[in-house]
Design an enzyme around this catalytic site. Structure first.
Site, PDB file in Angstrom:
ATOM      1  N   VAL A  67      36.850 -15.653  60.154  1.00  0.00           N
ATOM      2  CA  VAL A  67      37.151 -16.645  61.182  1.00  0.00           C
ATOM      3  C   VAL A  67      38.434 -17.408  60.859  1.00  0.00           C
ATOM      4  CG1 VAL A  67      36.309 -18.764  62.292  1.00  0.00           C
ATOM      5  CG2 VAL A  67      34.754 -16.838  61.918  1.00  0.00           C
ATOM      6  N   GLU A  68      38.629 -17.719  59.587  1.00  0.00           N
ATOM      7  CA  GLU A  68      39.804 -18.506  59.200  1.00  0.00           C
ATOM      8  C   GLU A  68      41.113 -17.735  59.348  1.00  0.00           C
ATOM      9  OE1 GLU A  68      40.287 -21.547  58.443  1.00  0.00           O
ATOM     10  OE2 GLU A  68      38.398 -22.410  57.787  1.00  0.00           O
ATOM     11  N   SER A  69      41.143 -16.490  58.892  1.00  0.00           N
ATOM     12  CA  SER A  69      42.435 -15.803  58.771  1.00  0.00           C
ATOM     13  C   SER A  69      42.410 -14.338  59.143  1.00  0.00           C
ATOM     14  CB  SER A  69      42.922 -15.903  57.320  1.00  0.00           C
ATOM     15  OG  SER A  69      42.076 -15.149  56.455  1.00  0.00           O
TER      16      SER A  69
END
Length: 202
Positions: free
Chosen positions: A97-99
């Site tokens: 989700v972050e990167s």
């Protein structure tokens, strides 16, 4: 961190009592590289990112959408998560989700690396701002471990703290802050973790 718009079903899934809920999450990537999540398709740029229906497990534990970047970093994620005693599925979901496992990811707010650490957080865990992806993952896992300990293992609150900061969670009475970004972020990570578990824990 990731910016979000929209709310609806995703907000309901972001509560501690429904940590295993799977919701529809739509994703759009903007020209500046920033990412938006929503619980509905706000315009044609939003594509279904995490379908709400459960996914049948596969015998070889292959997960749909595994990228080349993930294949490179996943062995280090599993090794470091085991070393620090943190659920590897949760870590994989955070990084996705972050990167999307991009080693050089840099957000408009200055978060960097696979786990999108803010510079102050990185320094707190002893790594330089431009450290390599393995160092970034190691520091991010240690940070997540500390947040889980602070919230007595409550994944939803730990993720809210990861996104919005522990101060925000404290100010809202140890509850997920009612910020669109944070509500969608928690829902997206928990939903992704559930998909990974449905397909077989790595």
């Amino acid at each position: 961190m990731i910016a979000g718009v929209g709310l609806c079903a995703a907000a309901a899934a972001a509560t501690p009592d429904s940590a295993n809920a799977v919701v529809n999450i739509y994703r759009a990537e903007l020209a500046d590289g920033s990412v938006r999540f929503a619980s509905q398709r706000l315009d044609p740029g939003y594509v279904l990112y995490l379908p709400g229906e459960r996914v049948a497990a596969t015998s070889d534990r292959t997960r749909a959408g595994t990228s080349a970047a993930q294949a490179v970093l996943e062995p280090d994620v599993l090794r470091l998560a085991h070393r620090h005693g943190v659920d590897s599925v949760l870590v994989l979901a955070v990084i996705e989700v972050e990167s999307r496992f991009r080693a050089q990811a840099l957000s408009p707010k200055g978060a960097f690396g696979p786990m999108q650490l803010m510079p102050d957080t990185a320094r707190r865990y002893g790594i330089a701002e431009r450290a390599g992806p393995v160092q970034n993952i190691d520091a991010g896992i240690r940070y997540l471990k500390d947040l889980l300990a602070r919230h007595e293992g409550n994944e939803a609150l730990a993720l809210a703290s990861y996104n919005a900061g522990s101060g925000a969670v404290l100010r809202h009475g140890q509850r997920i802050p009612p910020y669109r970004e944070t509500l969608l972020y928690v829902a997206a990570v928990l939903a992704r973790a559930q998909v990974i578990r449905n397909l077989g824990q790595p």
